[in-house]
Enzyme design. Structure first.
Site, PDB file in Angstrom:
ATOM      1  N   LYS A  48       0.823  -1.208   0.000  1.00  0.00           N
ATOM      2  CA  LYS A  48       0.000   0.000   0.000  1.00  0.00           C
ATOM      3  C   LYS A  48       0.866   1.272   0.000  1.00  0.00           C
ATOM      4  CE  LYS A  48      -4.087  -2.110   2.130  1.00  0.00           C
ATOM      5  NZ  LYS A  48      -5.122  -1.968   3.200  1.00  0.00           N
ATOM      6  N   TYR A  81     -12.413  -1.507  -4.140  1.00  0.00           N
ATOM      7  CA  TYR A  81     -12.988  -1.667  -2.794  1.00  0.00           C
ATOM      8  C   TYR A  81     -14.512  -1.535  -2.791  1.00  0.00           C
ATOM      9  CZ  TYR A  81      -8.548  -1.737  -0.176  1.00  0.00           C
ATOM     10  OH  TYR A  81      -7.331  -2.077   0.369  1.00  0.00           O
ATOM     11  N   ASN A 124      -2.154   0.427   6.576  1.00  0.00           N
ATOM     12  CA  ASN A 124      -1.687  -0.829   7.152  1.00  0.00           C
ATOM     13  C   ASN A 124      -0.814  -1.670   6.214  1.00  0.00           C
ATOM     14  OD1 ASN A 124      -3.723  -1.658   5.508  1.00  0.00           O
ATOM     15  ND2 ASN A 124      -4.941  -2.664   7.073  1.00  0.00           N
ATOM     16  N   HIS A 130      -2.171  -5.356   1.455  1.00  0.00           N
ATOM     17  CA  HIS A 130      -3.479  -5.969   1.219  1.00  0.00           C
ATOM     18  C   HIS A 130      -3.278  -7.411   0.797  1.00  0.00           C
ATOM     19  CE1 HIS A 130      -7.394  -6.868  -0.571  1.00  0.00           C
ATOM     20  NE2 HIS A 130      -6.708  -7.343  -1.599  1.00  0.00           N
ATOM     21  N   GLU A 146     -10.036  -9.801  -7.815  1.00  0.00           N
ATOM     22  CA  GLU A 146      -8.968  -8.811  -7.657  1.00  0.00           C
ATOM     23  C   GLU A 146      -7.845  -8.998  -8.680  1.00  0.00           C
ATOM     24  OE1 GLU A 146      -9.786  -7.938  -2.921  1.00  0.00           O
ATOM     25  OE2 GLU A 146      -8.005  -9.099  -3.462  1.00  0.00           O
TER      26      GLU A 146
HETATM   27  P1  ATP Z   1      -7.281  -5.713   3.039  1.00  0.00           P
HETATM   28  O1  ATP Z   1      -8.634  -5.954   2.381  1.00  0.00           O
HETATM   29  O2  ATP Z   1      -6.662  -4.377   2.670  1.00  0.00           O
HETATM   30  O3  ATP Z   1      -6.339  -6.856   2.850  1.00  0.00           O
HETATM   31  P2  ATP Z   1      -8.411  -6.515   5.547  1.00  0.00           P
HETATM   32  O4  ATP Z   1      -9.068  -7.603   4.755  1.00  0.00           O
HETATM   33  O5  ATP Z   1      -7.572  -6.897   6.731  1.00  0.00           O
HETATM   34  O6  ATP Z   1      -7.495  -5.615   4.613  1.00  0.00           O
HETATM   35  P3  ATP Z   1     -10.906  -5.066   5.353  1.00  0.00           P
HETATM   36  O7  ATP Z   1     -11.944  -5.201   6.395  1.00  0.00           O
HETATM   37  O8  ATP Z   1     -11.090  -5.776   4.052  1.00  0.00           O
HETATM   38  O9  ATP Z   1      -9.492  -5.468   6.019  1.00  0.00           O
HETATM   39  O10 ATP Z   1     -10.699  -3.520   5.095  1.00  0.00           O
HETATM   40  C1  ATP Z   1     -10.047  -3.072   3.920  1.00  0.00           C
HETATM   41  C2  ATP Z   1      -9.121  -1.957   4.284  1.00  0.00           C
HETATM   42  O11 ATP Z   1      -9.884  -0.840   4.702  1.00  0.00           O
HETATM   43  C3  ATP Z   1      -8.176  -2.231   5.460  1.00  0.00           C
HETATM   44  O12 ATP Z   1      -7.020  -2.930   5.116  1.00  0.00           O
HETATM   45  C4  ATP Z   1      -7.846  -0.831   5.918  1.00  0.00           C
HETATM   46  O13 ATP Z   1      -6.872  -0.229   5.059  1.00  0.00           O
HETATM   47  C5  ATP Z   1      -9.194  -0.134   5.722  1.00  0.00           C
HETATM   48  N1  ATP Z   1     -10.002  -0.180   6.943  1.00  0.00           N
HETATM   49  C6  ATP Z   1     -10.645  -1.245   7.440  1.00  0.00           C
HETATM   50  N2  ATP Z   1     -11.298  -0.942   8.578  1.00  0.00           N
HETATM   51  C7  ATP Z   1     -11.068   0.382   8.784  1.00  0.00           C
HETATM   52  C8  ATP Z   1     -11.456   1.316   9.783  1.00  0.00           C
HETATM   53  N3  ATP Z   1     -12.254   0.960  10.796  1.00  0.00           N
HETATM   54  N4  ATP Z   1     -11.015   2.589   9.661  1.00  0.00           N
HETATM   55  C9  ATP Z   1     -10.235   2.964   8.633  1.00  0.00           C
HETATM   56  N5  ATP Z   1      -9.830   2.137   7.659  1.00  0.00           N
HETATM   57  C10 ATP Z   1     -10.238   0.863   7.730  1.00  0.00           C
HETATM   58 MG    MG Z   2     -10.127  -7.243   2.967  1.00  0.00          MG
END
Ligand code: ATP
Ligand code: MG
Length: 138
Positions: free
Chosen positions: A10, A50, A113, A116, A127
């Protein structure tokens, strides 16, 4: 059977100079890099990627962040790639991530974070197809 997953280094991790270290972790964990491309994506491209999160409160911030600078798009392959990458990444919120995971080491916040990874087979197929053409995945 080898399985494919989709991953992104990211913009926060690219900006902070962690691309090489994260690719090394992925390599050390036994993943083959099938395809890789560094690019800056548009807000619209981030929104399409997303789409499943469109109703979430963080959608606008998340898509602004993801289009804020270069990132690295990757297709990765190994046995059990989808689950193993999720383990290597650690929890979404780095505060909850296990010691030794990529998010524990390189992520600053629940949004920024570092990495992804696809969360299931259907998601991985969507994806991979969203970012790469078939001829790039031979
Ligand atoms: P990713 O899909 O990026 O691998 P993930 O599956 O662990 O991460 P998801 O729930 O799919 O998490 O959320 C997608 C992304 O949205 C997260 O990686 C983070 O960057 C962002 N995100 C998720 N929850 C929050 C939140 N509460 N506040 C801000 N950003 C968030
Ligand atoms: Mg995710």
């Amino acid at each position: 059977m080898a399985q494919r997953t989709f991953s992104i280094v990211k913009p926060d991790a690219v900006r902070n100079g962690h691309t090489g270290a994260i690719l090394a972790e992925i390599d050390k964990a036994g993943f083959q890099i099938v395809a890789i491309r560094r690019q800056t994506i548009s807000k619209e491209q981030a929104q399409g990627f997303y789409y499943v999160h469109r109703e979430r409160g963080f959608f606008d911030d998340l898509t602004t962040f993801m289009s804020s600078g270069p990132l690295v798009l990757m297709v990765l392959e190994k046995e059990n790639a989808i689950a193993d990458l999720r383990t290597l990444m650690g929890a979404t919120n780095p505060a909850n991530a296990e010691e030794g995971t990529i998010r524990k080491k390189y992520a600053a916040s629940i949004q920024e974070n570092a990495i992804h990874g696809s969360d299931g087979e259907e998601t991985a197929a969507f994806e991979i197809g969203y970012w790469f053409a078939g001829y790039e995945l031979l």
